[in-house]
Design a protein around this motif. Structure first.
Motif, mmCIF file in Angstrom:
data_model
loop_
_atom_site.group_PDB
_atom_site.id
_atom_site.type_symbol
_atom_site.label_atom_id
_atom_site.label_comp_id
_atom_site.label_asym_id
_atom_site.label_seq_id
_atom_site.Cartn_x
_atom_site.Cartn_y
_atom_site.Cartn_z
ATOM 1 N N GLU A 112 -36.279 -21.177 -5.924
ATOM 2 C CA GLU A 112 -37.064 -20.329 -5.033
ATOM 3 C C GLU A 112 -38.194 -21.148 -4.426
ATOM 4 N N GLU A 121 -45.710 -10.243 -5.618
ATOM 5 C CA GLU A 121 -46.205 -9.029 -4.962
ATOM 6 C C GLU A 121 -45.347 -7.826 -5.312
ATOM 7 N N ARG A 122 -44.033 -8.010 -5.430
ATOM 8 C CA ARG A 122 -43.142 -6.901 -5.849
ATOM 9 C C ARG A 122 -43.438 -6.463 -7.270
ATOM 10 N N THR A 145 -42.379 -15.959 -11.978
ATOM 11 C CA THR A 145 -42.900 -16.453 -10.704
ATOM 12 C C THR A 145 -43.554 -17.825 -10.869
ATOM 13 N N GLU A 201 -43.662 -13.586 -2.930
ATOM 14 C CA GLU A 201 -43.072 -12.282 -2.621
ATOM 15 C C GLU A 201 -42.647 -11.566 -3.906
ATOM 16 N N LYS A 202 -42.065 -12.315 -4.842
ATOM 17 C CA LYS A 202 -41.664 -11.727 -6.123
ATOM 18 C C LYS A 202 -42.898 -11.241 -6.881
ATOM 19 N N GLU A 238 -43.084 -19.437 -1.265
ATOM 20 C CA GLU A 238 -43.206 -18.166 -0.544
ATOM 21 C C GLU A 238 -42.377 -17.069 -1.222
ATOM 22 N N GLU A 239 -41.180 -17.425 -1.666
ATOM 23 C CA GLU A 239 -40.338 -16.452 -2.380
ATOM 24 C C GLU A 239 -40.959 -16.061 -3.713
#
Length: 81
Positions: free
Chosen positions: A67, A77-78, A39, A74-75, A70-71
């Motif tokens: 990426e 957070e996953r 990330t 999101e990664k 924002e992407e």
């Protein structure tokens, strides 16, 4: 955008323990970064820690894994769920 380790890597072992996502591992010849886990330290730090500690400056952005910030968040957070 994930990062990538280039052939200039000297296998100094300083980047692997710095990765908060466990994205860096020893490859066949040099260290490698798993783009599914990288990330760029978004969510953890302001700057990618592997880049900060690399003595030979061999960790650029991977143009094959672009990426947005924002992407990357999101990664993050996953991964950290």
């Amino acid at each position: 955008m994930a990062l990538i380790i280039t052939d200039e890597c000297i296998n100094c072992d300083v980047c692997e323990p710095e990765c908060p996502n466990g994205a860096i591992s020893q490859g066949d010849e040099i260290y490698v970064i798993n783009p599914e886990l990288c990330t760029e330290c978004v969510g953890h730090y302001d700057e990618p820690q592997c880049v900060e500690v690399c003595p030979v400056d061999c960790i650029p952005k991977d143009p094959d894994h672009e990426e947005t910030p924002e992407e990357l968040m999101e990664k993050y957070e996953r991964i950290t769920g």
